[in-house]
Structure formats: structure tokens, C-alpha cells
Design a protein around this motif. Sequence first.
Motif, short mmCIF file in Angstrom:
data_model
loop_
_atom_site.label_atom_id
_atom_site.label_comp_id
_atom_site.label_asym_id
_atom_site.label_seq_id
_atom_site.Cartn_x
_atom_site.Cartn_y
_atom_site.Cartn_z
N UNK A 75 0.82 -1.21 0.00
CA UNK A 75 0.00 0.00 0.00
C UNK A 75 0.86 1.27 0.00
N UNK A 76 1.93 1.26 0.76
CA UNK A 76 2.80 2.44 0.83
C UNK A 76 3.48 2.71 -0.51
N UNK A 77 3.83 1.63 -1.23
CA UNK A 77 4.46 1.79 -2.54
C UNK A 77 3.46 2.36 -3.55
N UNK A 78 2.24 1.85 -3.52
CA UNK A 78 1.21 2.37 -4.42
C UNK A 78 0.92 3.84 -4.13
N UNK A 79 0.90 4.18 -2.86
CA UNK A 79 0.67 5.57 -2.47
C UNK A 79 1.80 6.45 -3.02
N UNK A 80 3.03 5.99 -2.92
CA UNK A 80 4.18 6.74 -3.45
C UNK A 80 4.11 6.87 -4.96
N UNK A 81 3.73 5.79 -5.63
CA UNK A 81 3.58 5.82 -7.09
C UNK A 81 2.52 6.83 -7.52
N UNK A 82 1.39 6.80 -6.84
CA UNK A 82 0.30 7.73 -7.17
C UNK A 82 0.73 9.18 -6.95
N UNK A 83 1.45 9.41 -5.85
CA UNK A 83 1.92 10.76 -5.55
C UNK A 83 2.92 11.23 -6.61
N UNK A 84 3.88 10.38 -6.97
CA UNK A 84 4.89 10.73 -7.97
C UNK A 84 4.24 10.98 -9.33
N UNK A 85 3.26 10.17 -9.66
CA UNK A 85 2.54 10.34 -10.93
C UNK A 85 1.81 11.67 -10.95
#
Length: 66
Positions: free
Chosen positions: A21-31
Motif C-alpha cells: 500500500x505504501x508503494x502504491x501511495x508513493x507511485x500515485x503521488x509521484x505520478x
Amino acid sequence: MYQPFRTGDQAFLGLDSFFQDSELCSLKHARQTYLDKVKSWSKNYAHNGDEIKGEVLFLHLQLKQV
């Protein structure tokens, strides 16, 4: 173009079994950060950052109740 990009949730749909979940959150933020830059580049002059008046690639619609 009005809302030409999918939301982060839509873009990464189905990848939750591959990422934490934390990785997906980081990906969404970076995107989103990248997309914000792209939108800024299309609305502002590169040499001075001033906003371009008139037609630009992305629209931001606001509805006001009168």
C-alpha cells in the motif's frame, strides 16, 4: 482537453497484489506530481513562468452558482 488523465486509483488499478500500500501511495503521488508539471508546462511560458493567456492545452472548469 478537460481531465485528459485517469486518476491515480484508475491508473494503478489491479496492481495492489504486486505492491505494498505504501508503494502504491508513493507511485500515485509521484505520478500526480509529474502530471502537475506537465499541466504547468502547457499553461506557462518556459522562459519566465508567466501564465499563458488565451488558449492552452488543458482546461480548468469552474461552476459558480449565481
